[in-house]
Design an enzyme around this catalytic site. Structure first.
Site, PDB file in Angstrom:
ATOM      1  N   HIS A 143       0.821  -1.223   0.000  1.00 12.32           N
ATOM      2  CA  HIS A 143       0.000   0.000   0.000  1.00 12.32           C
ATOM      3  C   HIS A 143       0.850   1.267   0.000  1.00 12.32           C
ATOM      4  CE1 HIS A 143      -3.652  -2.224   0.535  1.00 12.32           C
ATOM      5  NE2 HIS A 143      -3.318  -2.691   1.728  1.00 12.32           N
ATOM      6  N   ASP A 183      -2.438 -10.634  -1.965  1.00 12.05           N
ATOM      7  CA  ASP A 183      -2.991 -10.072  -0.734  1.00 12.05           C
ATOM      8  C   ASP A 183      -4.449  -9.709  -1.016  1.00 12.05           C
ATOM      9  OD1 ASP A 183      -1.860  -8.432   1.966  1.00 12.05           O
ATOM     10  OD2 ASP A 183      -3.659  -7.556   1.047  1.00 12.05           O
ATOM     11  N   HIS A 185      -6.082  -7.235  -0.261  1.00 10.62           N
ATOM     12  CA  HIS A 185      -6.262  -5.818  -0.574  1.00 10.62           C
ATOM     13  C   HIS A 185      -5.552  -5.453  -1.873  1.00 10.62           C
ATOM     14  CE1 HIS A 185      -6.485  -6.097   3.921  1.00 10.62           C
ATOM     15  NE2 HIS A 185      -7.574  -5.355   3.703  1.00 10.62           N
ATOM     16  N   ASP A 276      -4.144 -12.625   3.766  1.00 13.32           N
ATOM     17  CA  ASP A 276      -5.390 -12.164   4.381  1.00 13.32           C
ATOM     18  C   ASP A 276      -6.618 -12.528   3.556  1.00 13.32           C
ATOM     19  OD1 ASP A 276      -4.436 -10.378   2.513  1.00 13.32           O
ATOM     20  OD2 ASP A 276      -4.359  -8.654   3.861  1.00 13.32           O
TER      21      ASP A 276
HETATM   22  N1  Q9C Z   1     -11.575   1.447   8.452  1.00 14.03           N
HETATM   23  C1  Q9C Z   1      -2.352  -5.018   4.414  1.00 14.03           C
HETATM   24  O1  Q9C Z   1      -2.985  -6.060   4.390  1.00 14.03           O
HETATM   25  N2  Q9C Z   1      -7.856  -1.318   7.197  1.00 14.03           N
HETATM   26  N3  Q9C Z   1      -2.917  -3.877   4.796  1.00 14.03           N
HETATM   27  C2  Q9C Z   1      -8.271  -0.066   7.689  1.00 14.03           C
HETATM   28  C3  Q9C Z   1     -10.172   1.376   8.221  1.00 14.03           C
HETATM   29  C4  Q9C Z   1      -6.521  -1.282   6.744  1.00 14.03           C
HETATM   30  C5  Q9C Z   1      -4.282  -3.836   5.167  1.00 14.03           C
HETATM   31  C6  Q9C Z   1      -9.757  -0.049   7.955  1.00 14.03           C
HETATM   32  C7  Q9C Z   1      -6.118  -2.564   6.095  1.00 14.03           C
HETATM   33  C8  Q9C Z   1      -4.697  -2.505   5.632  1.00 14.03           C
HETATM   34  C9  Q9C Z   1      -0.935  -4.992   4.047  1.00 14.03           C
HETATM   35 ZN    ZN Z   2      -3.908  -6.987   2.889  1.00 15.99          ZN
END
Ligand code: Q9C
Ligand code: ZN
Length: 690
Positions: A143, A183, A185, A276
């Protein structure tokens, strides 16, 4: 620290370093991205004796000049200094200005180590010192934007490494990099860093939920295909919902990623390996199993000479990530064949997403331009035979030359075998025509003819005629070659004898040295199951092709069109059939025949013979069906172990394409064996069998 002694054993790098655990949430609050993640993975691997079988490496800090290839000086400075004392009072406030970021005294060092570690193992893999590697690193990276920490990521470890290999180590010959980001995301940072760069093909499969899933921007949409020279080199597969599992990922591998990877031909693969999307992950809501991850990885190992680096990204269920990394490590170590099976069907939305992605990218990747020959079915599968509808449908604008189209309809007669075998049925197209296949044209004609080996050119050890001696010997022996697939259509088969190319087939055949016609053609049935497997062929494009189950079964029969040819010609047919597929297309023939006179005796005795020289091919198994006119009846099919792989999903299974299907019917009908209706029914049956 023990390096494997056996030089044939695969050298797998494994990097873990406790110093990366010092990056932790300062509030002492529970945070999903916490040090226990990499500890859990390492402990699991240790408990299974994995480190002893790998080359264990420790972390190294990345140099600023390498980080600077993707990050701004401002960002590097922030991450470098954020852990120093002078930031003690401001650290938490600064972190709060970013999206989903914390900092503590250990953050700087961990970030430099994570990036440096991925560089370290990748350089060794690129050099060939290691075959592949796993970097168990944190904080994650995908990210992180050029000027911004985000989503638990500080430096973009994988992006820094890709640029390092391309720009800092040109002598290693890494010119094209495939980044596979699995991943859950979207890898927004990596996408942006290579958006205009064709040297990096970025592929991300992620939950998108129509733009509402983190990072919740349109960047993750399938419309984002790259720009300028990079157009076509950015591929997003955006899930519409959670619950995606093994079947969905494998479907996307088989129908999007692998065809593109085959064409792109990367020099190395970097995996942004978040776990994840694993079953039980608290953030992902998906259900990929360790077996699913191991399959995804295994399917990539055929590319880039197996040069694969996995860099940990997300993954927040300690047990799930540890089990998943373990499964991947075992695959890289080539421990033993995978066992497991895929329990569910792809979701209906997966089918839709794949169509969208393929549609968007088909001009860049011709392998994607073929309509998916069959629809991936949703969970409640009803087995249904495939019916050829030879009256042209006016709705179909892409019918093949004969005006034929395929209609698929449902019945409920066939028992269910392995789940992946069900990827071949189309429920919505009930009663409707599916447009016919295009032939992929991803390779230029020059490349094609190079890869379609000329049987004559393969043979050294020549006698005075310019031919190897075995040819004159085997040209005096005749056999019956029993064809059960497209070779039942005589004009198609004759390409393998006379050379050339028949309509609908995307392949120029060299033919046999001896171009004389078969001395006889007769038909026969044999008690073996006909079925369709594999998912892409050079000759026919998308779709599976015919195989005969190597074991006999009194309850079934398969039609065979037998051609009386010389054993020399049979060898040339064997060679061409097994060279159709580029990954298996290495020439094996050389000075010796694939099937010699003495082999005929062996196969007659044992009824089947696995040809070692063809074990990389698709038809390495010679079957014997007795004699006709005192001549042996032979055919070629897959091995029994491949049958298991078709069933486990390790090898793809797919129904036949329209063109292939039509050719089978044509062969059976023109051979005057059965009526068109009977031929259709016969193939229906085979298309729903394994
Ligand atoms: N409402 C990785 O898996 N979530 N990052 C935030 C805010 C963040 C995931 C939720 C998720 C980040 C590397
Ligand atoms: Zn992730």
């Amino acid at each position: 620290m023990a390096a494997p002694e056996d030089p044939h054993r695969r050298r797998v790098g494994l990097l873990y370093d406790e110093r990366m655990c010092r990056h932790a949430n300062p509030e002492g609050e529970i945070h999903p991205e916490n040090p226990d993640r990499i500890r859990a993975i390492w402990q699991k691997l240790e408990s299974k004796g994995i480190p002893q079988r790998c080359v264990v490496l420790s972390a190294k800090e990345a140099e600023d000049k390498y980080i600077a290839s993707v990050h701004t000086q401002r960002h590097i400075k922030l991450i470098k200094n954020i852990s120093s004392k002078k930031f003690n009072s401001r650290r938490v406030r600064i972190a709060s200005e970013f999206n989903s970021i914390y900092f503590n005294e250990g953050s700087s060092e961990a970030a430099y180590l994570a990036a440096g570690s991925v560089i370290e193992v990748s350089e060794k893999v690129a050099k060939g010192d290691l075959d592949s590697a796993i970097a168990i690193v944190r904080p994650p990276g995908h990210h992180a934007e050029s000027d911004e920490a985000m989503g638990f990521c500080l430096f973009n470890n994988v992006a820094i490494t890709a640029n390092f290999l391309l720009n800092e180590r040109p002598e290693l010959g890494i010119r094209k990099i495939l980044i596979v980001d699995w991943d859950v995301h979207h890898g927004n940072g990596t996408q942006n860093m290579f958006y205009k760069d064709p040297r990096v093909l970025f592929f991300s499969v992620h939950r998108f939920d129509f733009g509402s899933f983190y990072p919740a921007s349109d960047d993750g949409s399938y419309c984002m295909i790259g720009e300028g020279l990079g157009a076509g080199y950015n591929i997003n597969v955006p899930w519409e919902q959670g619950q995606c599992g093994d079947a969905d990922y494998v479907a996307v591998w088989d129908h999007v990623l692998l065809p593109v990877a085959e064409s792109y031909n990367p020099d190395i693969i970097l995996i942004s390996a978040g776990f994840d999307a694993a079953v039980d992950d608290p953030l992902g809501g998906c259900c990929v199993t360790p077996y699913g991850y191991s399959l995804m990885l295994k399917k990539l190992m055929g590319f880039a000479q197996g040069k694969i680096v996995m860099a940990l990204e997300g993954g927040y269920n300690l047990k799930s990530i540890a089990d998943s990394v373990l499964a991947c490590a075992k695959v890289l170590l080539e421990e033993d064949p995978l066992v497991g099976s895929i329990k569910a069907q792809p979701l209906e939305s997966t089918w839709r997403v794949m169509q969208e992605v393929r549609q968007e990218l088909k001009t860049f990747w011709p392998a994607l331009s073929v309509e998916l020959p069959q629809k991936v079915l949703v969970s409640n599968w009803r087995p249904c035979p495939v019916e050829l509808n030879l009256s042209a449908s006016s709705e179909s604008t892409m019918e093949n030359d004969e005006g034929a189209s395929i209609t698929i309809c449902a019945t409920n007669s066939v028992e269910i075998i392995e789940p992946l075998s069900k990827l071949n049925i189309d429920e919505d197209n009930h009663g409707k025509a599916i447009t016919s296949d295009h032939i992929p044209t991803e390779k230029s004609p020059v490349v094609l003819s190079e890869e379609c080996h000329n049987a004559q050119a393969l043979m050294p050890d020549k006698n005075v005629d310019g031919c190897p001696r075995w040819r004159s010997v085997l040209s005096k022996t005749e056999v019956w070659y029993g064809s059960y697939g497209s070779n039942m259509w005589k004009p198609g088969f004759l390409c393998y004898i006379k050379g050339g190319k028949v309509e609908g087939v995307n392949e120029l055949c060299p033919g046999s040295r001896d171009k004389s016609s078969p001395k006889g053609v007769i038909w026969k049935t044999v008690p073996h199951q006909l079925f369709f497997a594999r998912s892409l062929t050079r000759a026919w494009g998308k779709g599976g092709v015919a195989f005969l189950h190597p074991e006999s079964n009194k309850n079934v029969k398969a039609y065979m069109c037998m051609y009386r040819i010389t054993l020399e010609q049979f060898n040339d047919v064997l060679l061409q059939e097994n060279s159709l597929h580029q990954e298996n297309g290495k020439s094996q023939g050389a000075g010796a025949p694939l099937l010699d006179l003495s082999d005929i005796g062996v196969v007659a005795e044992n009824k089947s013979l696995l040809l070692e020289s063809l074990k990389a091919g698709w038809y390495s198994n010679i079957l014997y069906f007795g004699e006709e006119d005192n001549l042996p009846i032979l055919t070629m099919t897959c091995s029994c172990s491949e049958i298991d792989q078709f069933r486990s999903g390790e090898l793809p299974v797919s129904g036949p394409s329209n063109d292939y299907m039509n050719t089978l019917v044509r062969g059976l009908v023109e051979g005057k064996q059965i009526t068109r209706e009977e031929a259709i029914a016969y193939i229906n049956d085979a298309a729903t069998s394994r």
